[in-house]
Design an enzyme around this catalytic site. Structure first.
Site, PDB file in Angstrom:
ATOM      1  N   LYS A  40     -10.888  14.768  -2.085  1.00 24.75           N
ATOM      2  CA  LYS A  40      -9.579  14.425  -1.520  1.00 24.75           C
ATOM      3  C   LYS A  40      -9.647  13.199  -0.613  1.00 24.75           C
ATOM      4  CE  LYS A  40      -9.830  17.734   2.284  1.00 24.75           C
ATOM      5  NZ  LYS A  40      -9.070  18.589   3.168  1.00 24.75           N
ATOM      6  N   ASP A  41     -10.869  12.748  -0.264  1.00 29.39           N
ATOM      7  CA  ASP A  41     -11.029  11.554   0.561  1.00 29.39           C
ATOM      8  C   ASP A  41     -11.236  10.284  -0.257  1.00 29.39           C
ATOM      9  OD1 ASP A  41     -10.915  13.099   2.880  1.00 29.39           O
ATOM     10  OD2 ASP A  41     -13.094  13.384   2.947  1.00 29.39           O
ATOM     11  N   ARG A  88       0.946  16.260   4.258  1.00 30.18           N
ATOM     12  CA  ARG A  88       1.239  17.057   3.064  1.00 30.18           C
ATOM     13  C   ARG A  88       1.526  18.503   3.452  1.00 30.18           C
ATOM     14  NH1 ARG A  88      -1.750  20.719   0.792  1.00 30.18           N
ATOM     15  NH2 ARG A  88      -3.553  20.111   2.029  1.00 30.18           N
ATOM     16  N   ARG A  89       0.667  19.053   4.303  1.00 31.28           N
ATOM     17  CA  ARG A  89       0.863  20.437   4.737  1.00 31.28           C
ATOM     18  C   ARG A  89       2.112  20.571   5.598  1.00 31.28           C
ATOM     19  NH1 ARG A  89      -5.274  20.373   6.136  1.00 31.28           N
ATOM     20  NH2 ARG A  89      -6.201  21.140   4.217  1.00 31.28           N
ATOM     21  N   ARG A 125      -7.457  17.197  14.702  1.00 34.69           N
ATOM     22  CA  ARG A 125      -8.573  16.458  14.098  1.00 34.69           C
ATOM     23  C   ARG A 125      -9.884  17.055  14.591  1.00 34.69           C
ATOM     24  NH1 ARG A 125      -8.036  11.111  12.922  1.00 34.69           N
ATOM     25  NH2 ARG A 125     -10.080  11.407  11.970  1.00 34.69           N
ATOM     26  N   ARG A 144     -11.996  22.528  15.618  1.00 33.37           N
ATOM     27  CA  ARG A 144     -10.656  23.009  15.282  1.00 33.37           C
ATOM     28  C   ARG A 144     -10.510  24.505  15.592  1.00 33.37           C
ATOM     29  NH1 ARG A 144      -8.753  19.564   9.906  1.00 33.37           N
ATOM     30  NH2 ARG A 144      -9.939  17.688  10.394  1.00 33.37           N
ATOM     31  N   CYS A 198      -1.998   8.080   2.888  1.00 33.59           N
ATOM     32  CA  CYS A 198      -1.868   9.241   3.770  1.00 33.59           C
ATOM     33  C   CYS A 198      -0.656   9.133   4.684  1.00 33.59           C
ATOM     34  CB  CYS A 198      -3.146   9.438   4.575  1.00 33.59           C
ATOM     35  SG  CYS A 198      -3.678   8.002   5.510  1.00 33.59           S
TER      36      CYS A 198
END
Length: 326
Positions: free
Chosen positions: A83-84, A137-138, A155, A161, A248
């Site tokens: 995904k990166d 997106r989320r 982040r 997190r 992004c």
């Protein structure tokens, strides 16, 4: 195969190192005499932790420096979270292998108290709850269902997190289930969120290997790690992303899977606020995976995604490369 030292380029985060060590172990199983070393490289995305990725902009935030190491010969292959990975590559490099995918879904994680989750699932979030996520997106998809939620930037590595969650900074956080599981924290997942609620990021849960096109030794070495089903699905998703020219700064998602011999794929483009979500669905022959991804993107554009993209980027500043924020 003759002995040779191979250097893997990787980010230095715990998840990136897990992925690189996994690739290393798989290669050593197949080639016991091989010497493999890791070259830990700090990328732009690793250095900028106090700014949302959507505001940083640019392309290849988590891969650019690793690709430069490949081109300089300081690494023989690079291991990335798919995904990166942007949809275009520097001259001389390419995506050679996509490994078997872990769970591609998002994970809902609530704080724990006395060994139990304080909130049982996403639906039970109280009105105005604070959610931590680094992904537009989320947040777009969650706000489309629950506009009362307060989305806060999150982040840092997984440990950071989870610590912020446990300190009470958030009512819940949303992470990629794959990374949580790979690092041994599956017991912290309160609920895996179905794609009907939060469609995954392009390539989420998959690990890719990039290398020099003309390096025959490395290409032959890593070829056995390619997982055909995952490769077909992720390449379809990436074809969709490339057509959308997404970065992004805008919520984009696509998820493909093989069902009864067919490739089944869903995609969406949303507004940052979540007030508009454009969805599309397509099915077809896995041999046509990338063309199906393009068709999915074209359908999204025709349904209104183009207007959203133009609003975010402006017609003259559309990025020339695609990548997805984590």
């Amino acid at each position: 195969m003759k002995k040779k030292k191979v250097v893997i380029g990787t980010r230095g985060s715990k998840l990136a190192l897990w992925q690189a060590e996994w690739v290393k172990s798989e290669l050593v199983k197949l080639n016991p005499d091989l010497t493999i070393e890791l070259n830990k490289i700090k990328t732009t995305g690793d250095k900028i932790l106090d700014v949302p990725l959507a505001k940083v902009g640019g392309k290849g935030l988590f891969v650019k420096e690793i690709e430069e190491a490949l081109l300089r010969g300081e690494a023989d292959l690079a291991v990335h979270s798919m995904k990166d990975v942007p949809t275009d590559f520097p001259k001389g490099l390419y995506l050679a292998v996509i490994c078997k995918r872990e769970d591609p879904r998002d994970a809902f994680i609530a704080p724990m108290q006395n060994g139990k989750f304080k909130i049982q699932n996403f639906k039970n979030l109280p009105h105005g709850a604070t959610i931590g996520t680094s992904s537009l997106r989320r947040s777009s998809q969650l706000l489309s269902i629950r506009p009362d939620l307060k989305i806060m930037q999150l982040r840092g590595n997984l440990d950071t997190r989870l610590r912020k969650l446990d300190e009470g900074q958030f009512d819940a956080i949303i992470l990629a289930a794959a990374g949580v599981k790979r690092l041994g924290w599956a017991n912290r997942i309160t609920e895996t969120i179905e794609p009907s609620i939060s469609l995954p990021a392009i390539g989420q849960g998959a690990v890719g290997i990039e290398c020099r096109i003309d390096d025959e030794f490395i290409n032959k070495l890593i070829a056995p790690l390619n997982h055909n089903e995952t490769s077909v699905c992720v390449r379809a998703e990436r074809a969709c992303l490339k057509k959308l020219e997404g970065g992004c700064q805008v919520p984009i998602a696509a998820h493909a899977r093989l069902v009864d011999g067919k490739i089944v794929m869903d995609g969406l483009v949303g507004s940052v606020s979540g007030d508009r979500i454009i969805r599309s669905h397509i099915e077809g022959n896995p041999k046509d995976a990338e063309s199906l991804g393009l068709k999915l993107a074209e359908d999204l554009l025709s349904k209104g995604a183009k207007a959203i993209l133009d609003e975010v980027y402006g017609k003259d500043i559309r990025p020339v490369n695609g990548e997805i924020a984590s």
